[in-house]
Design an enzyme around this catalytic site. Structure first.
Site, PDB file in Angstrom:
ATOM      1  CG  ASP A 255       8.410  -0.279  -9.115  1.00 11.17           C
ATOM      2  OD1 ASP A 255       7.672   0.712  -8.946  1.00 11.17           O
ATOM      3  OD2 ASP A 255       8.018  -1.449  -8.964  1.00 11.17           O
TER       4      ASP A 255
ATOM      5  CG  ASP B 258       1.240  -0.474  -2.565  1.00  7.30           C
ATOM      6  OD1 ASP B 258       1.025  -0.378  -3.785  1.00  7.30           O
ATOM      7  OD2 ASP B 258       2.063   0.236  -1.966  1.00  7.30           O
TER       8      ASP B 258
END
Length: 256
Positions: A131, A12
């Site tokens: 997500d 990330d």
């Protein structure tokens, strides 16, 4: 199952650094993305995923320069996401050296973009990053809701139905990330994996919640074709990838 289970470190990236938080918040620095990519390639990772965690919410483009640097250093497939909105974004990523592009918020906002991208480049280059979080109020049929903007916004869209629609539109694989489990190190959301696995035939990458090597085999048992994690690789033992592969192999599944 004869196809080898892929083990994928997730990087990330925020402002050019790899970060990791809990439930997409409280980000902590984990290092230089290209350095980490090189390390994971050498340690036996099957693929790498770069997600620019602030590109969509901050409306910034993915850092193409970082992708180009990483592509020169590593020789395993690179998937890059964050700020991918249209065919031109995918084109730039592929030219920079990415093998696949990951799309999330933009596809939820305009599902036809999946058709457009896969028509141009083929299904194999496009990963749907999904997500999802649990909803207890019965507001979605499956009990799982699609979120966008790094898990910060609920959509009211059923996660399982969205996975099926995206697969029908042509995505090559689905990266399923549990927002509830993300960063907790409490194990994958197996119920979520099973629900999406039952709805789609495309390869499924399970993400969110891995804390130790023993957490990975249940995700594969639940239907994941690949497993993705961050914390265990960034902050765990140097041989974490080897340990994860050993655990999956010991459970009777093939690994590379």
């Amino acid at each position: 199952m004869s196809v080898a289970i892929r083990v994928i470190p997730c990087l990330d990236v925020d402002a050019g650094r790899v970060v990791k938080g809990v439930n997409f918040a409280d980000l902590r620095d984990a290092g230089d993305p290209v350095e980490l990519a090189r390390r994971y390639d050498g340690a036996g990772a099957d693929e790498l995923t770069f997600l620019d965690v602030t590109a969509t919410s901050g409306n910034r483009e993915t850092t193409f320069e970082m992708v180009a640097r990483a592509a020169e250093e590593v020789f395993i497939p690179l998937t890059v996401g964050g700020g991918v909105r249209e065919v031109a974004d995918v084109d730039r990523l592929l030219r920079a050296g990415a093998d696949k592009a990951s799309i999330n918020s933009a596809a939820v906002a305009r599902p036809e973009v999946i058709d457009e991208i896969t028509r141009h480049f083929g299904s194999q280059v496009l990963v749907l990053s999904l997500d999802a979080r649990r909803v207890a109020d019965g507001s979605t049929p499956s009990g799982f809701e699609v979120t966008t903007h790094g898990g910060r916004r609920g959509t009211g869209i059923d996660a399982v139905l969205w996975a099926r629609e995206a697969a029908d539109r042509g995505v090559g694989e689905i990266l399923l990330n549990s927002i509830d489990a993300d960063g907790t190190k409490a194990g994958f959301d197996l119920e979520m994996i099973r629900a999406v696995r039952a709805a789609v035939r495309v390869p499924l990458i399970a993400s969110g919640g891995a804390g130790k090597p023993e957490d990975f085999p249940p995700a594969v048992q639940a239907g994941a074709d690949a497993v993705l994690a961050a914390s265990i690789f960034h902050f765990g033992p140097v041989d974490a990838i080897a340990q994860v592969k050993a655990a999956i192999r010991a459970a009777g599944f093939p690994v590379r």
